[in-house]
Design a protein around this motif. Structure first.
Motif, mmCIF file in Angstrom:
data_model
loop_
_atom_site.group_PDB
_atom_site.id
_atom_site.type_symbol
_atom_site.label_atom_id
_atom_site.label_comp_id
_atom_site.label_asym_id
_atom_site.label_seq_id
_atom_site.Cartn_x
_atom_site.Cartn_y
_atom_site.Cartn_z
ATOM 1 N N ASN A 63 -17.489 -22.494 59.491
ATOM 2 C CA ASN A 63 -17.083 -23.429 58.450
ATOM 3 C C ASN A 63 -15.750 -23.012 57.837
ATOM 4 O O ASN A 63 -14.876 -23.853 57.603
ATOM 5 C CB ASN A 63 -18.163 -23.557 57.374
ATOM 6 C CG ASN A 63 -19.256 -24.514 57.782
ATOM 7 O OD1 ASN A 63 -19.049 -25.715 57.822
ATOM 8 N ND2 ASN A 63 -20.423 -23.981 58.113
ATOM 9 N N ALA A 81 -12.242 -25.112 58.008
ATOM 10 C CA ALA A 81 -11.625 -25.454 56.721
ATOM 11 C C ALA A 81 -10.176 -24.978 56.681
ATOM 12 O O ALA A 81 -9.296 -25.693 56.192
ATOM 13 C CB ALA A 81 -12.426 -24.844 55.578
ATOM 14 N N ARG A 82 -9.907 -23.778 57.212
ATOM 15 C CA ARG A 82 -8.524 -23.274 57.243
ATOM 16 C C ARG A 82 -7.619 -24.154 58.103
ATOM 17 O O ARG A 82 -6.413 -24.201 57.890
ATOM 18 C CB ARG A 82 -8.492 -21.839 57.763
ATOM 19 C CG ARG A 82 -8.910 -20.801 56.748
ATOM 20 C CD ARG A 82 -8.559 -19.382 57.190
ATOM 21 N NE ARG A 82 -9.103 -18.990 58.469
ATOM 22 C CZ ARG A 82 -10.294 -18.427 58.656
ATOM 23 N NH1 ARG A 82 -11.082 -18.193 57.623
ATOM 24 N NH2 ARG A 82 -10.697 -18.098 59.865
ATOM 25 N N GLY A 117 -7.790 -27.372 58.203
ATOM 26 C CA GLY A 117 -7.640 -28.675 57.561
ATOM 27 C C GLY A 117 -8.815 -29.616 57.710
ATOM 28 O O GLY A 117 -8.753 -30.760 57.262
ATOM 29 N N PHE A 118 -9.905 -29.169 58.322
ATOM 30 C CA PHE A 118 -11.094 -30.012 58.426
ATOM 31 C C PHE A 118 -11.792 -30.004 57.076
ATOM 32 O O PHE A 118 -12.051 -28.938 56.513
ATOM 33 C CB PHE A 118 -12.065 -29.466 59.480
ATOM 34 C CG PHE A 118 -11.626 -29.684 60.904
ATOM 35 C CD1 PHE A 118 -12.196 -30.688 61.664
ATOM 36 C CD2 PHE A 118 -10.671 -28.873 61.485
ATOM 37 C CE1 PHE A 118 -11.814 -30.885 62.983
ATOM 38 C CE2 PHE A 118 -10.278 -29.054 62.802
ATOM 39 C CZ PHE A 118 -10.848 -30.069 63.556
ATOM 40 N N SER A 119 -12.065 -31.191 56.555
ATOM 41 C CA SER A 119 -12.779 -31.261 55.279
ATOM 42 C C SER A 119 -14.188 -31.776 55.531
ATOM 43 O O SER A 119 -14.455 -32.423 56.537
ATOM 44 C CB SER A 119 -12.041 -32.180 54.301
ATOM 45 O OG SER A 119 -11.987 -33.492 54.811
ATOM 46 N N SER A 120 -15.052 -31.485 54.591
ATOM 47 C CA SER A 120 -16.431 -31.956 54.698
ATOM 48 C C SER A 120 -16.451 -33.425 54.307
ATOM 49 O O SER A 120 -16.091 -33.785 53.196
ATOM 50 C CB SER A 120 -17.319 -31.133 53.770
ATOM 51 O OG SER A 120 -18.629 -31.619 53.817
ATOM 52 N N GLN A 121 -16.861 -34.278 55.245
ATOM 53 C CA GLN A 121 -16.871 -35.704 54.969
ATOM 54 C C GLN A 121 -18.292 -36.239 54.845
ATOM 55 O O GLN A 121 -18.552 -37.105 54.037
ATOM 56 C CB GLN A 121 -16.121 -36.448 56.063
ATOM 57 C CG GLN A 121 -15.817 -37.863 55.682
ATOM 58 C CD GLN A 121 -14.780 -38.474 56.596
ATOM 59 O OE1 GLN A 121 -14.635 -38.065 57.736
ATOM 60 N NE2 GLN A 121 -14.076 -39.458 56.103
#
Length: 195
Positions: free
Chosen positions: A135, A139-140, A142-146
């Motif tokens: 995770n 996140a580093r 640029g993937f965000s929790s959608q």
């Protein structure tokens, strides 16, 4: 110390065996028994998935031509109600000895090129919530929790929402009884009459 040279290739029939061996290793590392993972390969389920049009697998090969990681991506609309295509990273794995050497970034570069080729504006990933390192890694980048994807079995949901089994008619009940009676008689050695 320089990083090892890594090349990423689409999994072809020639690379399928190497991919499957690494896939079994990844599954066992994540708690699946080696027998269950090997059965998925021997029964052809993994090979069948690799031939699907919406599935693309890439394998990373290190300096010594040994496979060191893989990524499996799928493409489909982002949701059932939109036409916007997207790519989802279904599985990504890097062998422990090859971690922290840029292998995952090379694999993600292949997925990015694949998404661009398809005209996808979004790339998603499936990351188990309990895998903190994975995770953090995404996140580093640029993937965000959608969304949070929650899963249950069909039977468990049926019990929780209180839906009864569909009612069956008298004909179906009689058919079941006859079938059970015939099976019981066959199990006792034939058509013996009950006395």
């Amino acid at each position: 110390m320089s990083r090892p040279v890594v090349s990423v290739k689409r999994v072809s029939p020639e690379l399928e065996r190497s991919f499957m061996d690494l896939w079994v290793t990844s599954r066992t590392e994540h708690g699946v028994s080696p027998e269950v993972a090997a059965r998925a390969v021997s029964e052809g389920r993994v090979a069948a998935a690799l031939t699907r049009e919406d599935v693309r697998a890439f394998i990373a090969v290190g300096d010594g031509a040994a496979p060191v990681g893989f990524v499996v991506a799928t493409h489909s609309p982002f949701s059932g109600l939109t036409d916007s295509p997207s790519v989802a990273i279904d599985q990504i794995y890097v062998a422990p000895a090859a971690r922290r050497h840029g292998v995952a970034r090379h694999l993600l570069a292949a997925v990015t090129a694949y998404a661009e080729k398809l005209g996808c504006e979004q790339i998603g990933c499936n990351v188990p919530s309990q895998h903190r390192d994975a995770n953090r890694f995404f996140a580093r980048l640029g993937f965000s929790s959608q969304v949070v994807r929650r899963v249950t079995s069909t039977g468990a949901l049926r019990r929780r929402i209180g839906v009864d089994e569909p009612r069956i008619g008298l004909e179906q009940i009689l058919h079941r009884r006859r079938s059970l009676r015939a099976k019981a008689l066959a199990g006792r050695g034939g058509n013996q009459l009950a006395g």
